[in-house]
Design an enzyme around this catalytic site. Structure first.
Site, short mmCIF file in Angstrom:
data_model
loop_
_atom_site.label_atom_id
_atom_site.label_comp_id
_atom_site.label_asym_id
_atom_site.label_seq_id
_atom_site.Cartn_x
_atom_site.Cartn_y
_atom_site.Cartn_z
CE LYS A 126 35.79 132.83 7.65
NZ LYS A 126 35.80 131.66 6.89
CE LYS B 63 41.55 137.79 -3.39
NZ LYS B 63 42.55 137.26 -4.22
CE LYS C 226 29.41 128.93 -13.98
NZ LYS C 226 29.58 127.61 -14.56
#
Ligand code: TRP
Length: 353
Positions: free
Chosen positions: A221, A224, A122
């Site tokens: 890694k 998304k 955020k």
């Protein structure tokens, strides 16, 4: 066939990527052959953090189902359902919430990690330090009101319910879920102690399977949120471009330079897709093969499996009636199984006679 019962779920975060496929889904497909399995789309768990953005939730759940079926999960061999289709889960969640001490939930490391991760997303532009600074430091001082909600704190209780309601003994999950499973076992013990019983719930154990670790295109890694994925249902041209852009040993400038395959993303993928990956490793170290040729060969190895998946995906995605029928069957089977345990729990708690 083993007598163990297996439950596992995934939060519907959109289309699955190759990390999800090799890390979890492929394993589900193997497990359905050996165990009685319940696999569900954890849409309620998605709500614990994304309650403000629900416009895609139902669509994402359906897309996950399509990915699962296309990868080979078979509703004739296992029970596939959507978590919110089984109201017994929410009822048992209420009951077990009554006996779960707050301390267990506040101490849960995943709770803290996830709060930090969500804050980092955020407040991406305002983080302190750099990539090497621990996340907890980077988010210090940023507001944390948005996921300080009851549902998110209660995530492990709901997860325990998912498992306990089908009396699962084994839960295939990643190591990051260990703390959640411990809470599930603690809840069983506390329930047994308070209500003087031991035949309502089974204490579940994690089932860790050796799985391939799939790095993202940049070597971090595959995730998304790092924008470094190859999706299972991605069109092949796009996959080819991504393979050609994969991170390789930066010290290899010419095709004939010897290189170090450790840390090379193309090599990590060869390990998964190329039965002769060891030979490839030697060639790379000896400078016998350039990266472009190595990448082209990798794509050729990936293509048949990805194409098979894409073909199936198209069929399932366009057959809404079949998807509905599968979900209906899964819901009925899951509800029947859940109702038995729920009734036993209510009896033990003297909510019913
Ligand atoms: N917490 C799991 C994850 O994030 C998803 C999940 C929810 C789950 N309920 C479950 C996994 C029950 C196994 C069993 O990956």
């Amino acid at each position: 066939m083993s007598t163990d019962i297996i439950v596992s779920g995934m939060r519907p975060t959109g289309k699955l990527h190759l990390g999800n496929y090799h890390g979890a889904l492929k394993n589900f497909v193997a497990l359905q052959e050996k165990y009685k399995c319940f696999f569900f789309v954890a849409d309620l768990h998605a709500l614990t953090t994304s309650y403000e953005h629900t416009e895609d939730l139902a669509h994402n759940s359906e897309q996950m189902l399509v990915d699962w079926l296309s990868a080979g999960l078979d509703p004739k061999k296992c029970t596939i359902f959507i978590q919110s289709d089984v109201p017994e889960v929410s009822e048992l969640n209420t009951l077990l919430g009554m006996i779960t001490p707050l301390g267990w939930l506040y101490r849960n490391p995943t709770y803290k990690d996830q709060i930090n991760e969500l804050l980092a997303r955020k407040y991406a532009g305002q983080l302190k330090g750099d990539e090497n600074t621990p996340l907890a430091e980077r988010v210090k001082g940023l507001a944390d009101e948005d996921i300080s909600v009851y549902g998110f704190l209660g995530y492990p209780v709901l997860m325990a319910v998912d498992i306990l309601i089908h009396k699962a003994s084994l839960v295939p999950v990643g190591k990051d879920q260990t703390a959640h499973l411990e809470i599930a076992r603690d809840i069983v013990r506390r329930f047994n102690e308070i209500y003087k019983t031991d035949d309502v719930f089974v204490e579940p154990k994690p089932l860790y399977t050796e799985v391939a670790v799939v790095p993202g295109l940049d070597g971090h890694k595959m995730s998304k949120s790092y924008h470094n994925t190859i999706d299972l249902g991605e069109d092949l041209d796009s996959v080819r471009k991504k393979v050609m852009s994969m991170y390789t040993d930066p010290n290899k400038k010419k095709a004939s330079d010897p290189a170090d395959p450790e840390g090379c993303v193309v090599f990590a993928f060869h390990k998964i897709y190329n039965p002769n990956w060891q030979k490839r490793c030697e060639e790379c170290k000896a400078g016998a093969l350039g990266c472009v040729a190595c990448k082209k060969e990798l794509f050729a190895l990936m293509e048949p499996e990805l194409k098979g998946f894409l073909d199936k995906r198209k069929i399932f995605e366009n057959d809404k009636a079949q998807l509905q029928a599968i979900l209906h069957g899964g819901k009925e089977a899951a509800r029947a199984s859940a109702a038995v345990t729920l009734e036993q729990a209510k009896r033990a708690m003297k909510v019913i006679k």
